[in-house]
Scaffold this motif. Sequence first.
Motif, short mmCIF file in Angstrom:
data_model
loop_
_atom_site.label_atom_id
_atom_site.label_comp_id
_atom_site.label_asym_id
_atom_site.label_seq_id
_atom_site.Cartn_x
_atom_site.Cartn_y
_atom_site.Cartn_z
N ASP A 297 0.71 -1.16 -0.09
CA ASP A 297 0.04 -0.02 -0.21
C ASP A 297 0.97 1.22 0.02
OD1 ASP A 297 -2.57 -1.25 0.22
OD2 ASP A 297 -2.47 -1.50 2.18
N VAL A 298 2.09 1.25 0.50
CA VAL A 298 2.98 2.22 0.38
C VAL A 298 3.04 2.97 -1.12
CG1 VAL A 298 5.28 3.19 0.71
CG2 VAL A 298 4.67 1.19 2.10
N ARG A 299 3.23 2.13 -2.02
CA ARG A 299 3.18 2.47 -3.50
C ARG A 299 1.83 3.72 -3.83
NH1 ARG A 299 4.64 -1.65 -5.41
NH2 ARG A 299 2.81 -2.53 -5.84
N ASP A 300 0.70 3.33 -3.24
CA ASP A 300 -0.57 4.16 -3.53
C ASP A 300 -0.52 5.40 -3.08
OD1 ASP A 300 -1.94 2.17 -4.98
OD2 ASP A 300 -3.07 1.59 -3.17
N SER A 301 0.41 5.56 -1.96
CA SER A 301 0.59 7.15 -1.30
C SER A 301 1.68 7.71 -2.05
CB SER A 301 0.98 6.70 0.13
OG SER A 301 2.28 6.48 0.49
N LEU A 302 2.27 7.25 -2.94
CA LEU A 302 3.34 7.86 -3.63
C LEU A 302 2.96 8.09 -5.09
CD1 LEU A 302 6.40 5.95 -2.31
CD2 LEU A 302 5.91 8.16 -1.66
N ARG A 303 1.63 7.71 -5.62
CA ARG A 303 1.26 8.07 -6.90
C ARG A 303 1.00 9.43 -7.19
NH1 ARG A 303 1.62 3.72 -9.91
NH2 ARG A 303 1.41 1.58 -8.91
N ILE A 304 1.39 10.02 -8.26
CA ILE A 304 1.47 11.52 -8.28
C ILE A 304 0.54 11.71 -9.45
CG2 ILE A 304 2.54 13.55 -9.01
CD1 ILE A 304 5.30 11.56 -7.90
N GLU B 268 -2.88 12.66 -12.19
CA GLU B 268 -3.65 11.68 -12.98
C GLU B 268 -3.20 10.49 -13.55
OE1 GLU B 268 -5.94 14.24 -15.65
OE2 GLU B 268 -6.81 15.25 -14.16
N SER B 269 -1.89 10.70 -13.93
CA SER B 269 -0.93 9.80 -14.61
C SER B 269 -0.45 8.58 -13.70
CB SER B 269 0.33 10.32 -15.00
OG SER B 269 1.14 10.85 -14.13
N ARG B 270 -0.71 8.86 -12.41
CA ARG B 270 -0.29 7.97 -11.31
C ARG B 270 1.32 7.64 -11.33
NH1 ARG B 270 -4.07 5.64 -8.43
NH2 ARG B 270 -2.96 3.53 -8.07
N ALA B 271 1.93 8.70 -11.84
CA ALA B 271 3.50 8.48 -11.80
C ALA B 271 3.96 8.28 -10.36
CB ALA B 271 4.06 9.65 -12.51
N LEU B 272 5.18 7.63 -10.30
CA LEU B 272 5.91 7.46 -8.99
C LEU B 272 7.35 8.46 -9.16
CD1 LEU B 272 5.51 3.62 -9.07
CD2 LEU B 272 4.26 5.20 -7.46
N PRO B 273 7.43 8.90 -7.90
CA PRO B 273 8.72 9.69 -7.91
C PRO B 273 10.08 8.75 -8.61
CG PRO B 273 8.10 8.96 -5.66
CD PRO B 273 7.04 8.57 -6.58
N THR B 274 10.85 9.55 -8.69
CA THR B 274 12.53 9.08 -9.05
C THR B 274 13.17 9.21 -7.87
OG1 THR B 274 12.09 9.64 -11.29
CG2 THR B 274 14.28 9.21 -10.48
N VAL B 275 13.65 8.26 -7.33
CA VAL B 275 14.58 8.42 -6.28
C VAL B 275 16.10 7.92 -6.68
CG1 VAL B 275 14.87 7.32 -4.04
CG2 VAL B 275 12.74 7.40 -4.95
#
Length: 609
Positions: free
Chosen positions: A154-161, A163-170
């Motif tokens: 569920d961590v991933r859901d909180s990091l989605r950005i 409308e594209s539901r993109a994720l951060p780059t780390v």
Amino acid sequence: MTDYVKKQALHYNMISTNTFSIVTRCRWFVVLLAAISAIALTSCNPAQFKTATAQQVSQLVVRLSTEPKTFNYPLSQESPNVFNFIYEGLIGESGKTGEIEPALAEYWEISEDKKQIIFTLRKGLKWSDGKPLTADDVVFTFNDIYLNDKIPTDVRDSLRIGESRALPTVKKLDDRRIEFTVPEPFAPLLRSAGGSPILPKHALQQSIIAKDKDGKPRFLSTWGTDTDPQKIISNGPYKLESYKATQRVTFRRNPYYWRRDNQGNSQPYIERIIWQIVDSPDTALIQFRSGGLDILEIGPTSFQLLKREEKRGNFTIQNAGPDSGTSFISFNLNKGKRNGKPLVNPIKSRWFNTVAFRQAIAYGLDRQTMINNIYRGLGEPQNSPISVQSPYYLSPKEGLKTYDYNPEKAKELLLGAGFKYNNKNQLLDADGNRVRFSLLSPSTSGRDTIGSQIKGDLDKIGIQVDLTPLDFGTLVDKLSNSLEWECHLLAFTGGTEPHGGFNIWSPDGGLHSFNQKPQSGQTPIEGREVADWEKKIGDLYIQAARELDDAKRKAIYGETQRLAQEYLPFIHLVNPLALAAVRNNIQGVSYSALGDYRWNVYEFKLIED
């Protein structure tokens, strides 16, 4: 670094911050709704352990109400759990104020365009096995675990950005600095990324690489409760020492924990913490009164009993105000089929998907009587999915719709929706089907209290409720995997940042339980429909996350609360006061509705009586 605005710069020897990991995701927790009666003392006290008042080794004995389900943080969906003791993120959160504070990161810098955060780790950080904790661990935790679509977390859901539901780059900048980059401004990034626990690369990397016979990462079966607890590597104030199923979890002081007090002394001060597994609130009360427990989170009936014993028992009851979580009943609105079989009986699905039906249920529940009878007046009606402690909470005074007890209004809504009554005052649908459904609840002693009242309240408007208690794990499996259920009684954890609930409100979210989409690897569902209001709430959460103006964010979250109360995917119940009884020889406990008693456990000290 001129493009960055420095936000925090505090040396670890000069600060006294907390270990409470920011809960950026909602989790299920068992609703403890027991009305504990005054009971005589028995010999249920755990004989093999003495509490802080009579023990050579400094230790606390506290209660854990349910068995731990896993020692693998990304796979955990329940609370309470072991992770606040054994892990930290880059930042923490004050249990008193909800404000962000440094943790593993000494400071952070946010770019002028709000699309980057650079965290700088403290010098000399180590894991509980003595190995260095570096930027490599942070990058591994995010890129290989949290952002890895092969890991169902569920961590991933909180990091989605957006409308594209993109994720951060780390990415790693050097051994101490890590850069998080997002494609657009993302207001929750600091809490969502910074508050997520960091995991040890050297202990877990191989489990990500290796695959099981089904081609899935062995990580999915790593660090279960069958693992030797001493092999679980931690970075928090404590490490796991032992676990005996149905009895206790024992934590030992982490000798490599980074925190020191203002005098340079290592923290935490207390050597060992024992979580005694006591599922019965009655038994827990007995153990506390007889000296077997040092801290006990209590219900209102226990409060009435223990308040009279504070002086004689040498303890104090701390009142943290309304609980930050939410309790509710929820109907399964999923219209889909799996392998040709409807998840919900189509007759009942039509009832559940009728807004007037859900509103009638809300009007038919007598919350004030719940507060008076179950919570002895120590509670408040609950109307919002956002915690009352959050600055984004919309109160009834600000226009949030409420459903005060009104059985006549409930009947009026039902009749207007095509339902009818027979001569026995039983509710029938337009086709003559008796309105009857199963209410699932965790098999705790609390089910007989609030579940029974719900059953009685709805019987008054002609609806038959069949109470069905289930083991907590079985219940969560139905909500997350089989998806075959009608109505349930449960709760979510809360917090200050509403985006922590994005996995509930996004139609694709892992905790969107009232209309669950199959998660990765599950059997597909045909015919699942997403309602307009349902999609709107998800879209508003995305909009609020990209809005950096706090007043505008509050307005957006206000609209989500209005929609949630109008369409009622969750019918909220009541908010009890958060209460805990604490022995007077324990200094430093600051019980919090946001972080319970654990948020500053590193500060606890034992003193002579």
